[in-house]
Design an enzyme around this catalytic site. Structure first.
Site, PDB file in Angstrom:
ATOM      1  N   GLU A 112       0.838  -1.197   0.000  1.00 50.69           N
ATOM      2  CA  GLU A 112       0.000   0.000   0.000  1.00 50.69           C
ATOM      3  C   GLU A 112       0.878   1.253   0.000  1.00 50.69           C
ATOM      4  O   GLU A 112       2.018   1.206   0.460  1.00 50.69           O
ATOM      5  CB  GLU A 112      -0.880   0.033   1.265  1.00 50.69           C
ATOM      6  CG  GLU A 112      -1.643  -1.242   1.549  1.00 50.69           C
ATOM      7  CD  GLU A 112      -1.917  -1.422   3.038  1.00 50.69           C
ATOM      8  OE1 GLU A 112      -2.060  -0.413   3.745  1.00 50.69           O
ATOM      9  OE2 GLU A 112      -1.966  -2.584   3.488  1.00 50.69           O
ATOM     10  N   LYS A 114       2.349   4.666   1.446  1.00 56.51           N
ATOM     11  CA  LYS A 114       2.565   5.174   2.812  1.00 56.51           C
ATOM     12  C   LYS A 114       2.119   6.629   2.849  1.00 56.51           C
ATOM     13  O   LYS A 114       2.814   7.522   2.388  1.00 56.51           O
ATOM     14  CB  LYS A 114       4.031   5.055   3.226  1.00 56.51           C
ATOM     15  CG  LYS A 114       4.283   5.460   4.674  1.00 56.51           C
ATOM     16  CD  LYS A 114       5.733   5.255   5.052  1.00 56.51           C
ATOM     17  CE  LYS A 114       5.950   5.610   6.528  1.00 56.51           C
ATOM     18  NZ  LYS A 114       5.619   7.010   6.822  1.00 56.51           N
ATOM     19  N   ASP A 116       1.259  10.395   3.896  1.00 54.39           N
ATOM     20  CA  ASP A 116       2.015  11.405   4.630  1.00 54.39           C
ATOM     21  C   ASP A 116       1.020  12.313   5.341  1.00 54.39           C
ATOM     22  O   ASP A 116       0.767  13.444   4.929  1.00 54.39           O
ATOM     23  CB  ASP A 116       2.900  12.203   3.672  1.00 54.39           C
ATOM     24  CG  ASP A 116       4.002  12.954   4.405  1.00 54.39           C
ATOM     25  OD1 ASP A 116       4.207  12.684   5.608  1.00 54.39           O
ATOM     26  OD2 ASP A 116       4.660  13.800   3.781  1.00 54.39           O
ATOM     27  N   TYR A 224      -6.409   1.916   6.951  1.00 55.27           N
ATOM     28  CA  TYR A 224      -5.375   0.956   6.541  1.00 55.27           C
ATOM     29  C   TYR A 224      -5.283  -0.256   7.472  1.00 55.27           C
ATOM     30  O   TYR A 224      -4.393  -1.094   7.312  1.00 55.27           O
ATOM     31  CB  TYR A 224      -4.005   1.629   6.432  1.00 55.27           C
ATOM     32  CG  TYR A 224      -3.516   2.361   7.657  1.00 55.27           C
ATOM     33  CD1 TYR A 224      -3.269   1.709   8.855  1.00 55.27           C
ATOM     34  CD2 TYR A 224      -3.249   3.730   7.594  1.00 55.27           C
ATOM     35  CE1 TYR A 224      -2.799   2.387   9.965  1.00 55.27           C
ATOM     36  CE2 TYR A 224      -2.779   4.421   8.698  1.00 55.27           C
ATOM     37  CZ  TYR A 224      -2.552   3.737   9.871  1.00 55.27           C
ATOM     38  OH  TYR A 224      -2.079   4.420  10.972  1.00 55.27           O
ATOM     39  N   LYS A 313      10.908   3.464   2.173  1.00 54.81           N
ATOM     40  CA  LYS A 313      10.883   4.911   1.958  1.00 54.81           C
ATOM     41  C   LYS A 313      11.451   5.279   0.591  1.00 54.81           C
ATOM     42  O   LYS A 313      12.377   4.636   0.077  1.00 54.81           O
ATOM     43  CB  LYS A 313      11.693   5.625   3.064  1.00 54.81           C
ATOM     44  CG  LYS A 313      11.212   5.345   4.476  1.00 54.81           C
ATOM     45  CD  LYS A 313       9.869   5.978   4.767  1.00 54.81           C
ATOM     46  CE  LYS A 313       9.978   7.455   5.053  1.00 54.81           C
ATOM     47  NZ  LYS A 313      10.635   7.773   6.316  1.00 54.81           N
ATOM     48  N   CYS A 407      27.501  34.062  23.842  1.00 57.94           N
ATOM     49  CA  CYS A 407      26.146  33.656  23.479  1.00 57.94           C
ATOM     50  C   CYS A 407      25.433  34.792  22.754  1.00 57.94           C
ATOM     51  O   CYS A 407      25.412  35.931  23.246  1.00 57.94           O
ATOM     52  CB  CYS A 407      25.372  33.257  24.730  1.00 57.94           C
ATOM     53  SG  CYS A 407      23.619  32.920  24.436  1.00 57.94           S
ATOM     54  N   CYS A 410      22.464  36.013  25.381  1.00 60.89           N
ATOM     55  CA  CYS A 410      22.724  36.645  26.680  1.00 60.89           C
ATOM     56  C   CYS A 410      24.148  37.136  26.855  1.00 60.89           C
ATOM     57  O   CYS A 410      24.486  37.688  27.909  1.00 60.89           O
ATOM     58  CB  CYS A 410      22.389  35.672  27.811  1.00 60.89           C
ATOM     59  SG  CYS A 410      23.554  34.305  27.970  1.00 60.89           S
ATOM     60  N   CYS A 425      26.337  27.640  25.687  1.00 55.81           N
ATOM     61  CA  CYS A 425      26.309  28.878  26.459  1.00 55.81           C
ATOM     62  C   CYS A 425      26.445  28.528  27.933  1.00 55.81           C
ATOM     63  O   CYS A 425      25.786  27.612  28.429  1.00 55.81           O
ATOM     64  CB  CYS A 425      25.001  29.612  26.200  1.00 55.81           C
ATOM     65  SG  CYS A 425      24.635  30.935  27.372  1.00 55.81           S
ATOM     66  N   CYS A 431      20.302  32.705  30.933  1.00 59.82           N
ATOM     67  CA  CYS A 431      20.121  32.966  29.508  1.00 59.82           C
ATOM     68  C   CYS A 431      18.646  32.837  29.145  1.00 59.82           C
ATOM     69  O   CYS A 431      18.045  31.775  29.348  1.00 59.82           O
ATOM     70  CB  CYS A 431      20.951  31.974  28.696  1.00 59.82           C
ATOM     71  SG  CYS A 431      20.736  32.147  26.908  1.00 59.82           S
TER      72      CYS A 431
END
Length: 673
Positions: A112, A114, A116, A224, A313, A407, A410, A425, A431
């Protein structure tokens, strides 16, 4: 890196990406990259079975249900499928199935597309639609019955005859491409945000709190399979079962086929691949299922997936675009992640404009420069990967990327441990970027379980400087909350009530809620059981920590770094002062001899304990928690709205107790700080 430490690192990385994808709707990985990480962890756990733990991403499916919807426990788990990415893996699957059945020769399969979209279950009683739910985390989903009723492709009453008295049908909710384009056109006309792709639009439409909004969306459903059937006999094969579902009024994929042997599987894959662009909806592969249902049952399941089915896939899709720049995102644990900013390009069915680069080493390995023409690959996800650079198109003087030393959020110092590829960081909860994620983690369902404290609200609380640490949550007042955007008096009151309820927790949950790097749910439970109380844990040195089962040097160092920061200890004291308490694990452990081996089943909503908290307490006292009632069950713990499990317990003569009796049985002491 030792296998145990690599497994811990993989779990932490996979869970971070799960959180970004399923909770924040802000993924940074393509399907292909995520699959690579997941498969590495699977292989590691297969080679070292002692590393498998209940909180490993390989042991669960999917995402946790949203707190706005009622929870629905699936009669049988809605598991995902293992993936195959090439012919060799399909060949290995066919061989394993034949060996498992001791059959030599070609087997019959149902093949079948697949879909999405979003997996859902539909429960029918006496032919009438009773309930609809999302897959959720595989075991528990979200009750979206009112929304599913708006889908015209879902029968409200089964057609034909011979259907079971109780039937659970499983399938996919999705949008056709033409409907998706019209929906996005309408969104743009109204000045609202367009959806990224049909799957994103379908999920967002189905999970609307207002069913009237769902009713305006052109959602469709394909069945299904089934999860449960009672009161009638079913066909002997999966392909015949799909035909029966069609007779009962369910849409099923017209492209489904019954094929024979490996040649039939690979031939179907090639055929559907050639038809993919002509289909009215998106698919990302095909699904093969052993057709004989009795043989399916014989093969059974392996952890999170059935042995009798696999998803094959389609290969990733690629396109060319330009790298405009590289920005930095700061995660909950302070990890700095480079993100490629791209000239928008249409690839794999959507327009994409950014891609994760993981870390500085990844940028160096691919030798990415600003202005490069790059090959972008997408494999069914929103965020693609940069595969390679087209060197011949590199502009003269294209600048290199350098990881910042401070960072970007911050300005705290950026540090990188010698055993890690990730720069972080050092600002911690100071932060704001880490602060928001730390608060979301603290309030999450498996941590302090503060219902209603979501991402948008946390952003307002942090951006308005109302909340800096988790302890500040317990100082919130009705007036401060009600003045925030989209927060009426009732919403604010409900949140304050949830915060108050969260004060009663368990030591393991509290440890997990602190967000100590590399400390997941299982490790938090192990720490709680080993040390008994928080003070002993915080005072433990690395040698003490290494005595805890499954705690290695990386986890021990993370705990010591956390407990060595004065501001962390200060937050803990503030939480205690605010009234946060937990039950004494030492008392639970001392009662283990009285309850060792006892089997408990939980049903209904308990007055004060969550299902997870009750399970932890039973296991800490030496008992076992089962999902089904049988003659071997010792106690059924029943709460409000207990259902069929309670009835079965009474019919079998199993002892039924309530929460108070459970606590008495476990000899649980009063909560302690």
């Amino acid at each position: 890196m030792p296998a145990r430490e690599r497994a811990l690192a993989l779990r932490a990385e996979i869970e971070e990406h799960n959180h970004r994808y399923y909770v924040l709707d802000a993924p940074l990985l393509s399907d292909a990259e995520y699959d690579c990480l997941f498969r590495e962890l699977q292989a590691l756990e297969a080679a070292h079975p002692e590393l498998v733990s209940a909180d490993s991403p390989t042991q669960r499916v999917g995402a946790a249900p949203l707190p706005e919807f009622a929870a629905v426990v699936h009669a049988t788990p809605m598991l995902s499928l293992n993936n195959a990415f090439d012919d060799a893996e399909v060949t290995a699957f066919d061989r394993r199935v034949g060996e498992g059945l001791a059959i030599h020769g070609d087997l019959d399969y149902s093949a079948e597309p697949k879909f999405d979209g979003l997996a859902v279950s539909l429960t029918y009683q006496n032919g009438i639609l009773l309930r609809g739910a999302t897959r959720g985390d595989g075991a528990t989903g979200e009750d979206v019955t009112a929304n599913l009723r708006t889908l015209r492709s879902i029968p409200l009453h089964l057609q034909g005859s011979g259907w079971p008295t109780l039937l659970e049908v499983r399938g996919e909710v999705l949008l056709w491409r033409s409907d998706f384009e019209r929906l996005n056109s309408q969104q743009r006309e109204k000045g609202e945000k367009a959806f990224v792709n049909p799957r994103n639009a379908a999920a967002g439409s189905l999970r609307q709190l207002d069913p009237r909004i769902t009713a305006t969306r052109p959602l469709r459903f394909f069945a299904y399979g089934i999860g449960l059937a009672a009161g009638t006999s079913l066909p002997a094969t999966h392909s015949a079962l799909l035909d029966r579902l069609a007779e009962w009024g369910f849409p099923v994929a017209p492209e489904r086929r019954r094929v024979k042997g490996l040649a039939g599987l690979l031939g179907y894959y090639a055929h559907i691949g050639g038809q993919r662009a002509l289909l009215p909806y998106d698919i990302d592969g095909v699904v093969y299922k052993l057709d004989d249902l009795a043989a399916q049952e014989h093969l059974g399941f392996a952890s999170r997936a059935p042995r009798f089915a696999i998803a094959h896939k389609f290969p990733a899709e690629e396109a060319l675009t330009e790298l405009l720049g590289i920005s930095i995102q700061v995660g909950r644990t302070g990890a700095l992640t480079p993100v490629a900013r791209l000239v928008p390009v249409f690839v794999g069915g959507v327009t994409v404009s950014n891609a994760t680069l993981h870390n500085e080493e990844e940028v160096r390995r691919k030798d990415l420069r600003i202005g490069d023409t790059v090959v972008v690959r997408r494999a069914g996800d929103v965020i693609p990967e940069i595969v390679r650079v087209q060197w011949e198109k590199r502009p003269t003087g294209a600048p290199e990327f350098n990881m910042p030393t401070s960072c970007p959020v911050c300005a705290s110092k950026v540090v990188r441990n010698t055993d890690e590829a990730v720069a972080r960081c050092s600002g911690g909860i100071y932060c704001p970027a880490q602060r928001k994620q730390a608060l979301l983690h603290f309030a999450s369902r498996r941590a302090m379980d503060i219902e209603g404290l979501g991402e948008k609200l946390v952003e307002q609380l942090v951006d308005s400087d109302i909340v800096r640490t988790p302890a500040d949550l317990y100082r919130l007042g009705l007036l401060a909350l009600a003045n925030l955007e989209r927060m009426a008096d009732k919403s604010a009151s409900n949140l304050l009530s949830a915060i108050e309820q969260s004060k009663q927790t368990t030591l393991a949950r509290f440890i997990y809620a602190l967000g100590i790097r590399n400390v997941g749910e299982t490790t938090a439970r192990d720490l709680a059981r080993h040390f008994g109380n928080l003070d002993r844990l915080l005072a433990a040195d690395e040698a003490d920590l290494l005595r805890v089962p499954d705690v290695g040097p990386i986890v021990a160092r993370s705990i010591r770094q956390f407990s060595g920061e004065p501001h962390n200890l200060e937050v803990i004291e503030q939480l205690r002062a605010a009234g946060v308490v937990w039950r004494d694990v030492e008392v639970l452990a001392s009662t283990a001899s009285n309850n060792t081996g006892k089997v408990f089943v939980l049903t209904g909503a308990l007055p004060t304990l969550t299902r997870e908290a009750a399970t932890q307490m039973i296991e800490a006292a030496g008992g076992k928690v089962s999902s089904s009632v049988s003659k071997k069950t010792d106690f059924v713990v029943a709460g409000a709205e207990a259902g069929s499990k309670l009835e079965k317990a009474r019919s079998l003569g199993v002892t039924v107790i309530d929460e108070a009796q459970l606590l008495g049985l476990l000899s649980v002491a009063q909560p302690v700080q």
